[in-house]
Design a protein around this motif. Structure first.
Motif, PDB file in Angstrom:
ATOM      1  N   ARG A  16       0.872  -1.173   0.000  1.00 31.10           N
ATOM      2  CA  ARG A  16       0.000   0.000   0.000  1.00 31.10           C
ATOM      3  C   ARG A  16       0.908   1.221   0.000  1.00 31.10           C
ATOM      4  N   CYS A  22      -3.084   0.944  -3.691  1.00 31.28           N
ATOM      5  CA  CYS A  22      -2.669  -0.442  -3.469  1.00 31.28           C
ATOM      6  C   CYS A  22      -2.051  -1.032  -4.717  1.00 31.28           C
ATOM      7  N   SER A  49     -15.397  -8.599  -0.195  1.00 23.55           N
ATOM      8  CA  SER A  49     -14.715  -9.480   0.752  1.00 23.55           C
ATOM      9  C   SER A  49     -13.195  -9.411   0.624  1.00 23.55           C
ATOM     10  N   HIS A  50     -12.688  -8.962  -0.521  1.00 27.38           N
ATOM     11  CA  HIS A  50     -11.241  -8.843  -0.711  1.00 27.38           C
ATOM     12  C   HIS A  50     -10.740  -7.410  -0.597  1.00 27.38           C
ATOM     13  N   GLY A  51     -11.640  -6.463  -0.325  1.00 26.74           N
ATOM     14  CA  GLY A  51     -11.228  -5.071  -0.169  1.00 26.74           C
ATOM     15  C   GLY A  51     -10.827  -4.416  -1.470  1.00 26.74           C
ATOM     16  N   ASN A  53     -12.207  -2.568  -5.183  1.00 25.71           N
ATOM     17  CA  ASN A  53     -13.334  -1.905  -5.821  1.00 25.71           C
ATOM     18  C   ASN A  53     -13.940  -2.850  -6.859  1.00 25.71           C
TER      19      ASN A  53
END
Length: 137
Positions: A16, A22, A49-51, A53
């Motif tokens: 990050r 990211c 669930s994976h963060g 977009n």
């Protein structure tokens, strides 16, 4: 694969940046895309669930689907050339009376008009009639 037991892809997030941007691993993206292509899988839920977009995940899906299609097309053996088979028309077994031009009839429904032609047909006259009907429709 059911929605409730969604698998989490390990190693997806590489780093990050200072501004919050990211970086994702190529292997992780491919694994996530593979999970998303299963039957009944919600892309939005997998992204959440994976963060990731959801729009970014859809972009990966199209990107890796195109790459997979090109890869499989280049690795597949040459497509076989279509072979045309001869077609033979057989005469009917029973003898019937020949149809004369006086017995034939053509009916054409066009918009609110019906054109009925009996007997011999003049192709030029029929073309003029059909053009006029097409202009009205």
């Amino acid at each position: 694969m059911s929605e409730k037991s969604a698998e989490i892809v390990p190693g997806l997030l590489m780093s990050r940046g200072a501004k919050g941007r990211c970086r994702y691993s190529v292997e992780g993206k491919r694994a996530l895309v593979l999970l998303c292509t299963g039957p009944g899988v919600s892309v939005a839920r997998m992204a959440l669930s994976h963060g990731v977009n959801a729009n970014l995940l859809r972009k990966w899906i199209s990107q890796y689907a195109d790459a997979k299609a090109t890869l499989t097309a280049s690795q597949s053996p040459k497509a076989s050339v279509a072979v045309l088979l001869p077609v033979m028309a057989l005469a009917p077994q029973t003898k019937s009376a020949p149809v004369s031009a006086a017995d034939s009839c053509i009916e054409i429904m066009c918009a609110a008009a019906m054109v009925r032609i009996r007997g011999a047909v003049d192709a030029r006259a029929l073309g003029v009639v059909l053009d006029c009907l097409a202009q009205r429709a």
